[in-house]
Design a protein around this motif. Structure first.
Motif, PDB file in Angstrom:
ATOM      1  N   TYR A   1      -8.929  -5.076   4.247  1.00 23.94           N
ATOM      2  CA  TYR A   1      -7.958  -3.985   4.348  1.00 23.94           C
ATOM      3  C   TYR A   1      -7.528  -3.537   2.962  1.00 23.94           C
ATOM      4  O   TYR A   1      -7.611  -2.370   2.598  1.00 23.94           O
ATOM      5  CB  TYR A   1      -6.774  -4.448   5.191  1.00 23.94           C
ATOM      6  N   PHE A   2      -7.080  -4.498   2.191  1.00 24.07           N
ATOM      7  CA  PHE A   2      -6.495  -4.181   0.899  1.00 24.07           C
ATOM      8  C   PHE A   2      -7.548  -3.590  -0.038  1.00 24.07           C
ATOM      9  O   PHE A   2      -7.351  -2.528  -0.626  1.00 24.07           O
ATOM     10  CB  PHE A   2      -5.908  -5.465   0.299  1.00 24.07           C
TER      11      PHE A   2
ATOM     12  N   SER B   1     -10.644  -2.296   0.551  1.00 19.65           N
ATOM     13  CA  SER B   1     -11.323  -1.040   0.869  1.00 19.65           C
ATOM     14  C   SER B   1     -10.361   0.134   0.766  1.00 19.65           C
ATOM     15  O   SER B   1     -10.746   1.204   0.284  1.00 19.65           O
ATOM     16  CB  SER B   1     -11.956  -1.116   2.253  1.00 19.65           C
ATOM     17  N   LEU B   2      -9.122  -0.061   1.162  1.00 19.71           N
ATOM     18  CA  LEU B   2      -8.169   1.050   1.093  1.00 19.71           C
ATOM     19  C   LEU B   2      -7.882   1.407  -0.369  1.00 19.71           C
ATOM     20  O   LEU B   2      -7.864   2.588  -0.744  1.00 19.71           O
ATOM     21  CB  LEU B   2      -6.884   0.676   1.831  1.00 19.71           C
ATOM     22  N   LEU B   3      -7.708   0.366  -1.178  1.00 14.41           N
ATOM     23  CA  LEU B   3      -7.426   0.616  -2.586  1.00 14.41           C
ATOM     24  C   LEU B   3      -8.628   1.283  -3.258  1.00 14.41           C
ATOM     25  O   LEU B   3      -8.471   2.172  -4.095  1.00 14.41           O
ATOM     26  CB  LEU B   3      -7.094  -0.701  -3.281  1.00 14.41           C
TER      27      LEU B   3
ATOM     28  N   MET C   1       0.809  -1.206   0.000  1.00 10.49           N
ATOM     29  CA  MET C   1       0.000   0.000   0.000  1.00 10.49           C
ATOM     30  C   MET C   1       0.848   1.264   0.000  1.00 10.49           C
ATOM     31  O   MET C   1       0.310   2.358  -0.120  1.00 10.49           O
ATOM     32  CB  MET C   1      -0.909  -0.005   1.220  1.00 10.49           C
TER      33      MET C   1
ATOM     34  N   GLU D   1     -19.498  10.450 -10.024  1.00 12.75           N
ATOM     35  CA  GLU D   1     -20.706  11.133 -10.484  1.00 12.75           C
ATOM     36  C   GLU D   1     -21.230  10.499 -11.765  1.00 12.75           C
ATOM     37  O   GLU D   1     -22.417  10.233 -11.914  1.00 12.75           O
ATOM     38  CB  GLU D   1     -20.414  12.618 -10.696  1.00 12.75           C
TER      39      GLU D   1
ATOM     40  N   ARG E   1     -11.210  17.305  -2.020  1.00 14.26           N
ATOM     41  CA  ARG E   1     -12.233  17.503  -3.036  1.00 14.26           C
ATOM     42  C   ARG E   1     -13.077  18.728  -2.715  1.00 14.26           C
ATOM     43  O   ARG E   1     -13.347  19.574  -3.572  1.00 14.26           O
ATOM     44  CB  ARG E   1     -13.147  16.285  -3.090  1.00 14.26           C
TER      45      ARG E   1
ATOM     46  N   ILE F   1     -25.075   3.198   3.240  1.00 10.96           N
ATOM     47  CA  ILE F   1     -24.098   2.322   3.892  1.00 10.96           C
ATOM     48  C   ILE F   1     -22.688   2.812   3.629  1.00 10.96           C
ATOM     49  O   ILE F   1     -21.849   2.874   4.507  1.00 10.96           O
ATOM     50  CB  ILE F   1     -24.277   0.868   3.386  1.00 10.96           C
ATOM     51  N   ARG F   2     -22.474   3.216   2.383  1.00  7.53           N
ATOM     52  CA  ARG F   2     -21.140   3.713   2.035  1.00  7.53           C
ATOM     53  C   ARG F   2     -20.851   5.039   2.703  1.00  7.53           C
ATOM     54  O   ARG F   2     -19.712   5.422   2.865  1.00  7.53           O
ATOM     55  CB  ARG F   2     -21.070   3.919   0.528  1.00  7.53           C
ATOM     56  N   GLY F   3     -21.888   5.701   3.130  1.00  4.23           N
ATOM     57  CA  GLY F   3     -21.677   6.984   3.785  1.00  4.23           C
ATOM     58  C   GLY F   3     -21.410   8.106   2.812  1.00  4.23           C
ATOM     59  O   GLY F   3     -20.683   9.036   3.117  1.00  4.23           O
ATOM     60  N   ARG F   4     -21.950   7.987   1.628  1.00  9.24           N
ATOM     61  CA  ARG F   4     -21.765   9.065   0.651  1.00  9.24           C
ATOM     62  C   ARG F   4     -23.118   9.692   0.329  1.00  9.24           C
ATOM     63  O   ARG F   4     -24.122   8.973   0.265  1.00  9.24           O
ATOM     64  CB  ARG F   4     -21.211   8.505  -0.651  1.00  9.24           C
TER      65      ARG F   4
ATOM     66  N   VAL G   1      -9.220   3.481   6.688  1.00  8.12           N
ATOM     67  CA  VAL G   1      -9.867   3.721   5.396  1.00  8.12           C
ATOM     68  C   VAL G   1     -10.705   4.987   5.460  1.00  8.12           C
ATOM     69  O   VAL G   1     -10.668   5.828   4.564  1.00  8.12           O
ATOM     70  CB  VAL G   1     -10.723   2.497   5.013  1.00  8.12           C
TER      71      VAL G   1
ATOM     72  N   LYS H   1     -16.435  10.151   8.738  1.00 11.40           N
ATOM     73  CA  LYS H   1     -17.631   9.365   9.008  1.00 11.40           C
ATOM     74  C   LYS H   1     -17.339   8.283  10.035  1.00 11.40           C
ATOM     75  O   LYS H   1     -16.190   7.929  10.276  1.00 11.40           O
ATOM     76  CB  LYS H   1     -18.125   8.731   7.713  1.00 11.40           C
TER      77      LYS H   1
ATOM     78  N   LEU I   1      -9.274  12.708   1.579  1.00  6.53           N
ATOM     79  CA  LEU I   1      -9.461  12.920   0.138  1.00  6.53           C
ATOM     80  C   LEU I   1     -10.708  13.758  -0.119  1.00  6.53           C
ATOM     81  O   LEU I   1     -10.706  14.642  -0.993  1.00  6.53           O
ATOM     82  CB  LEU I   1      -9.554  11.570  -0.578  1.00  6.53           C
TER      83      LEU I   1
ATOM     84  N   ILE J   1      -8.964  -1.108  10.580  1.00  3.59           N
ATOM     85  CA  ILE J   1      -8.988  -0.975   9.126  1.00  3.59           C
ATOM     86  C   ILE J   1     -10.015   0.075   8.717  1.00  3.59           C
ATOM     87  O   ILE J   1      -9.737   0.969   7.905  1.00  3.59           O
ATOM     88  CB  ILE J   1      -9.291  -2.336   8.472  1.00  3.59           C
TER      89      ILE J   1
ATOM     90  N   ARG K   1     -10.862   5.837  -6.175  1.00  2.00           N
ATOM     91  CA  ARG K   1     -12.087   6.528  -6.562  1.00  2.00           C
ATOM     92  C   ARG K   1     -11.824   8.013  -6.805  1.00  2.00           C
ATOM     93  O   ARG K   1     -11.187   8.689  -6.023  1.00  2.00           O
ATOM     94  CB  ARG K   1     -13.143   6.359  -5.478  1.00  2.00           C
ATOM     95  N   ARG K   2     -12.351   8.509  -7.905  1.00  2.00           N
ATOM     96  CA  ARG K   2     -12.262   9.941  -8.189  1.00  2.00           C
ATOM     97  C   ARG K   2     -13.671  10.505  -8.267  1.00  2.00           C
ATOM     98  O   ARG K   2     -14.593   9.794  -8.680  1.00  2.00           O
ATOM     99  CB  ARG K   2     -11.523  10.188  -9.497  1.00  2.00           C
ATOM    100  N   ILE K   3     -13.828  11.715  -7.914  1.00  2.00           N
ATOM    101  CA  ILE K   3     -15.171  12.265  -7.747  1.00  2.00           C
ATOM    102  C   ILE K   3     -15.906  12.335  -9.068  1.00  2.00           C
ATOM    103  O   ILE K   3     -17.105  12.055  -9.144  1.00  2.00           O
ATOM    104  CB  ILE K   3     -15.101  13.642  -7.047  1.00  2.00           C
TER     105      ILE K   3
ATOM    106  N   ARG L   1      -1.348   9.162  -4.077  1.00  2.00           N
ATOM    107  CA  ARG L   1      -2.578   9.902  -3.811  1.00  2.00           C
ATOM    108  C   ARG L   1      -2.392  10.982  -2.756  1.00  2.00           C
ATOM    109  O   ARG L   1      -3.086  11.986  -2.762  1.00  2.00           O
ATOM    110  CB  ARG L   1      -3.642   8.901  -3.354  1.00  2.00           C
TER     111      ARG L   1
ATOM    112  N   VAL M   1     -10.808   3.269  -1.856  1.00  2.00           N
ATOM    113  CA  VAL M   1     -10.863   4.675  -1.462  1.00  2.00           C
ATOM    114  C   VAL M   1      -9.850   5.483  -2.251  1.00  2.00           C
ATOM    115  O   VAL M   1     -10.134   6.594  -2.711  1.00  2.00           O
ATOM    116  CB  VAL M   1     -10.609   4.778   0.053  1.00  2.00           C
ATOM    117  N   LEU M   2      -8.672   4.914  -2.445  1.00  2.00           N
ATOM    118  CA  LEU M   2      -7.614   5.658  -3.128  1.00  2.00           C
ATOM    119  C   LEU M   2      -7.920   5.817  -4.609  1.00  2.00           C
ATOM    120  O   LEU M   2      -7.586   6.817  -5.232  1.00  2.00           O
ATOM    121  CB  LEU M   2      -6.288   4.923  -2.966  1.00  2.00           C
TER     122      LEU M   2
END
Lengths: 468, 645
Positions: B560-561, B563-565, A340, B576, A454, B600-603, A443, A393, A450, A439, B570-572, A347, B567-568
């Motif tokens: 771990y792998f 969800s972190l990846l 990672m 959209e 934005r 659930i995703r919190g977006r 995250v 969040k 990020l 985790i 994803r671009r806004i 980023r 998040v990294l």
């Protein structure tokens, strides 16, 4: 306003000294409140009991690493070792050691405060440059240094690992020292902290990347594009002369990378590591030298030989996994720490301090022998970014999770080890829960950061539109 | 003629060779058997079988043996064993009642299970290899799992704590080994007469294994001849020590039970083993001297010794010997025959009481603490009553002291903290320098070697009790390392307490014939006693869980792998666009689902664009219809072809 400014530090000092007094009260109890034997507090790497055993073996002219007991640094042994045998009359034994750990905690908190003040200044400066501060006066910049220091001092994890005589306060101090040196641009100090932290627990080696970025590019800032955007908007607004156009074309190039400082840093790292290695070799030259040291410290970390329970997930995994696959999984799990690094750098390269926090959090999740002391460090580093991460969040959910885990963990351990009514799965389930929460925490922090960037971009573009 | 000569030559050569062999070995191989019987103060009887087999030094390299077991001589030659002792023991020697300061107990009171030690005559680097080979050979020879001692985690190399100072000594013990008749049979096979004849015929298995304690021991030592070209001789000593409870009919509790050989073993001795040079039975009575008359010369006095008011023997002893603390009756069994079997009996007439001589300090060992995380081992040395009378006290700096060596092996999963060693003398904690004269520690390495602790304590003579405690952490093992009955716990081998300044020996007043048993008793032997075996329960993982643990842990890593990846990555803008395209083709339920996932995703959910062109949706539906037709066609074709066959 000025009065409040004066009042704030005063309150900070009151709280900080209260935490020190609290620690002093706790360490004056006999037997460290039995905390030193908790698996959450003292791992095979950080246990003071093992350190005392190593010191005893060394005094008996044997290798301190004989007997698979001590796996720490020989330097720590020569500093803390004598303190484990000396005790003041009428006081609980190990009082001197505890005092050392309390001092280490205070120092870390002060350094964190220093880092926070720098970051706060940078935040304010950037906000002013981007023109947010003028428009939204109501938004107050939180004193993140004071908050981080107080979070560190009052975090139950920190208190427990300080009173429970684990050596993690010293490891944390080294890490914080490295970051402080980098933030204040004291290159030798940063190099010293980095070398010591790596020497003590290997995982802070990943901090080389954030430190180099801090030294090369400077402190945390919003992405460089934003500045260019605002600058260009302003330029367009003021005039369209050839000079400004030239300046604009210059700005589109990247921020200058200070190669000289970085080279300076690398040189100092080399120097300090040579120094540390020579010292280690001198203290171990009769007992197998450096090869033995690397085998017993780094080798022990990487090969996960000790299967005694801790709050990580590796102990149970390697107690259960088939021997045939052991090496495969060892490689996979250790590589996960490294995997990672690169995506995160790409980023988050404009926020090196935050990157350092993420690296530390990841390594404390995927550590071979994690303890709550590691969590204490990354939680207080997290507090350095309260301004940015204010919209994070699940923070309440995570808080409850951490609380629940730290309450359940002793219960499960007791049920399994002491009462014999539970079994290993109870404690392992707890460890899994802890890993999951960590985790989610990492995250969500990354995603909040990020999102913050934005939001900045969006608002700055709105700004520009409004202005134009 | 020539052919005759040719046929004679080999014979001549053979003859000369045989002559050379006969002259080369000055003395022939000897075998002797003996049985020592001894009533014990707690109404039990000790029977000690002793067989000695001597192979004199010879240049025939031990290939030709008349009496000596070939297996043993091959063992000695192959692994170059200088001295070796192997013992199989079941039951615990009761030091309080059975004695702790006589040669019998110091040599034959062994720890439970198997104990093996050996000194090798090889270069230092080959000692471990020889040891490993030896354990395997012995394992095959005695039908026991001695090969478990091969692993370096189960043996140790004591330097001085064991009593034999040699750097080529290896020591190991298996406390868990069950000893049974399958171990006795190969042991008996080494005897020339097996258990068919002579004293060994008494070894009736049910009666031997019914006893409170039995220990079969095999001790071999090589004797250097000192002559060039001559190999070394081997002395093989085999003993079996049994403590039996004679069946008694008398109701009187303080009366010693009367017994005879046939009542003890259910058999009688019918003649000696014809191959034995000497075969004797001894009866040792302790505490029978002092008030008896001094002169044994007269026949009446001698008669009084074995037939008196206290007891009488069923047979007349051939000789009576006196030693410092008792009487020794000697019987020769050569005279017995089928018609007149040798059946020695002892008949008590009056209640009698005596006590055995005990070691200066009585050792016991126990565990402290509870739970499966840590604990402490304590060794308690208690002064015995007879301590004042014992010889062997030393005066150092004007103080009278008793020396005690403690030798202890810790398996690696008992992680001992040597810095927590505490010594208490008479309930007062002493610093190391006060009582600890010497200490040698070799810490255990995880899964590689066992730990060893050797200590020499120097205690004041007037000591009442001394306690040593040391703390340990319990190790956590891999599931494969647990034995099948993991919850039973793990055994810590016995600690050995020896008293280097005390030596036990029986000194007989008159010079004796060369009876091997008595001469071995006459030698000064180190007073030693073994402590109890400790049972340490270790925590067990869930043995049924490996797959679950592997999958769950890997899930954590994936979480771990991934969800972190995510998040990294994803671009806004992409998000959209994604949401917009989602919103276009969603119906009511899908919209709800989308909203849910967004929650659930919190977006914040992106409001789907209001204008949804009908043309596009119709195009989508035609696409859908096309797909359905395609699949239906494929299914029909499949059906057609499959039914065709």
């Amino acid at each position: 306003m000025a009065e409040e400014q004066n009042k704030k530090p005063c309150r900070f000092w009151i709280w900080a000294s209260a935490s020190v007094v609290f620690r002093l009260i706790l360490i004056s109890f006999p037997g460290n409140l039995n905390l030193s034997s908790r698996p959450e507090v003292s791992t095979p790497l950080t246990s003071i009991r093992r350190l005392a055993e190593g010191y005893w073996l060394k005094q008996a002219s044997m290798s301190p690493y004989a007997g698979s007991m001590y796996h720490g640094s020989p330097l720590l042994l020569s500093i803390l070792g004598p303190l484990t045998v000396q005790s003041i009359k009428g006081q609980p034994s190990h009082l001197l050691c505890s005092l050392v750990f309390v001092i280490a905690d205070i120092l870390s908190a002060m350094l964190l405060r220093g880092i926070g003040q720098k970051l706060q200044m940078a935040y304010g400066l950037n906000a002013r440059l981007l023109g947010f501060l003028k428009s939204s006066r109501d938004k107050v910049i939180l004193p993140c240094g004071d908050i981080a220091a107080l979070v560190y001092l009052w975090n139950p994890f920190t208190i427990v690992s300080c009173v429970g005589l684990s050596t993690s306060p010293i490891e944390n101090l080294a890490v914080v020292l490295a970051l402080f040196g980098a933030v204040t641009r004291r290159v030798p100090l940063a190099a010293f902290g980095f070398v010591m932290a790596t020497h003590l627990s290997l995982y802070p080696a990943t901090l080389a990347i954030p430190i180099i970025i801090i030294l090369g590019y400077g402190l945390d800032a919003p992405p460089i594009k934003l500045f260019l955007q605002t600058r260009s908007v302003e330029n367009e607004k003021s005039s369209t002369s050839t000079v400004s156009k030239q300046a604009k074309s210059k700005q589109t190039t990247h921020l200058p990378f200070l190669w000289k400082t970085v080279a300076h840093f690398l040189f100092w790292v080399l120097l300090w590591s040579l120094y540390v290695l020579v010292l280690c070799a001198l203290s171990l030259n009769k007992y197998g030298g450096l090869e033995e040291m690397f085998k017993r410290t780094y080798g022990f970390i990487l090969s996960i030989e000790d299967l005694s329970p801790n709050i990580g997930v590796f102990w149970y995994f390697f107690a259960e996994v088939f021997d045939f696959f052991r090496n495969f999984f060892l490689i996979v799990f250790h590589v996960n720490v490294l995997f990672m690094l690169l995506p995160l750098v790409i980023r988050l390269k404009h926020r090196p301090c935050f990157l350092a926090f993420v690296y530390l959090a990841i390594s404390s999740i995927l550590k071979s022998y994690p303890s709550v002391g590691d969590s204490a460090l990354y939680l207080s580093l997290w507090a350095l970014f309260v301004n940015e991460l204010i919209d994070m969040k699940f923070s309440f959910f995570l808080f409850c999770g951490y609380l629940g885990i730290s309450l359940l963990s002793p219960v499960m351990h007791n049920l399994w080890i002491w009462r014999g009514t539970g079994n290993a799965n109870f404690y392992f389930g707890n460890a899994i829960g802890y890993a999951c929460f960590q985790i989610v925490f990492v995250v969500e922090s990354v995603s909040a950061m990020l999102n913050h960037d934005r939001a900045l971009r969006r608002s700055s573009s709105n700004h520009g539109e409004v202005k134009s | 003629m020539a052919s005759l000569v040719r046929s004679w030559i080999p014979l001549l050569i053979l003859q000369s060779f045989l002559v050379a062999v006969a002259f080369g070995s000055k003395e022939a191989e000897q075998f002797s058997e003996a049985l020592l019987l001894k009533p014990l103060p707690d109404r039990k009887v000790l029977a000690h079988f002793h067989f000695e087999n001597r192979a004199p030094p010879s240049n025939s390299h031990g290939r030709h043996h008349h009496l000596f077991p070939k297996a043993i001589s091959q063992l000695v030659q192959k692994f170059r064993v200088k001295e070796m002792e192997l013992s199989f023991t079941q039951g615990r020697w009761n030091h309080e009642h059975w004695g702790g300061f006589d040669p019998l107990s110091s040599m034959n009171a062994k720890p439970v299970g198997v104990e093996l030690w050996a000194v090798f005559d090889v270069p230092q680097s080959q000692v471990d290899t020889s040891w490993k080979n030896l354990t395997h050979a012995l394992s095959g020879l005695f039908c026991a799992s001695i090969n478990f001692l091969e692993s370096s985690t189960s043996y140790a190399a004591p330097t001085w704590g064991f009593g034999t100072n040699s750097d080529k000594l290896r020591y190991g013990s298996l406390p868990r080994e069950a000893v049974c008749t399958e171990n006795l049979t190969p042991w008996l096979k080494l005897l020339p007469c097996r258990d068919k004849d002579g004293i060994s015929a008494l070894m009736n298995r049910p009666s031997v294994y019914r006893g409170f304690y039995h220990s079969q021991r095999l001790h071999l030592s090589t004797v250097e001849s000192g002559q060039e070209g001559l190999g070394s001789g081997i002395v093989l000593e085999q003993t079996l020590t049994v403590v039996l409870q004679p069946e008694t009919t008398s109701v009187e509790t303080n009366m010693q039970p009367s017994w005879s050989l046939s009542s003890l073993f259910g058999r009688k001795v019918v003649g000696s083993c014809v191959l034995a040079k000497s075969s004797n039975v001894y009866l040792q009575l302790e505490g029978r001297l002092g008030h008896e008359s001094k002169n044994v010369d007269t026949e009446i006095e001698a008669h009084k010794l074995w037939k008196n008011a206290d007891f009488d023997l069923s047979l007349k002893p051939d000789r009576v010997l006196r030693e410092s603390s008792g009487l020794l009756f000697i019987f020769d069994i050569d005279k017995s025959s089928d018609s007149e079997p040798f059946d020695l009996g002892l008949n008590w007439k009056l209640p009698s009481k005596w006590s055995c001589q005990q070691a200066p300090l009585q050792a016991s060992r126990f565990l402290m603490g509870s739970g499966n995380e840590r604990g402490a081992i304590a060794i308690l040395l208690k002064a015995t009553e007879s301590q004042e009378k014992l010889p062997g006290r030393e005066l150092t700096d004007g103080r009278c002291t008793i020396k005690a060596n403690i030798f202890q092996i810790f398996p690696w999963y008992i992680k001992v903290y040597y810095h927590t060693l505490q010594i208490f003398v008479d309930q007062q904690q002493k610093t190391d320098s006060e009582v600890l004269k010497k200490i040698n520690v070799s810490p255990s390495t995880d899964k590689v070697s066992s730990g060893m602790l050797e200590m020499m304590l120097e205690l004041p003579c007037e000591v009442k009790s001394a306690a040593i405690s040391i703390e340990y952490d319990k190790g956590f093992l891999h599931i494969d390392e647990y034995p099948p009955d993991a919850n039973q716990g793990f055994d810590i081998p016995s600690a050995l307490i020896s008293f280097p300044s005390h030596h036990a020996s029986l000194d007989f007043q008159e010079e004796l014939s060369k009876s091997p048993l008595l001469s071995s008793f006459k030698e000064k032997s180190l007073v030693r006693s073994y402590t109890e075996v400790l049972l340490v329960p270790l925590t067990t993982p869930d043995f049924s869980m490996p797959y679950n643990v592997i999958t769950i842990t890997c899930t954590i890593f994936a979480l771990y792998f991934g969800s972190l990846l995510n998040v990294l990555r994803r671009r806004i803008g992409e998000e959209e666009r994604f949401l917009k395209s989602q919103g276009k083709k969603t119906g009511g339920v899908k919209q709800l689902l989308l909203r849910l996932t967004a929650k659930i995703r919190g977006r914040p959910i992106e409001a789907p664009s209001s204008e949804s062109p009908a043309a596009e949706s119709s195009f989508l539906s035609t696409k859908l219809i096309f797909k359905i037709i395609l699949i239906a066609g494929a299914a029909a074709a499949w059906q057609y072809f499959s039914t065709d066959k």
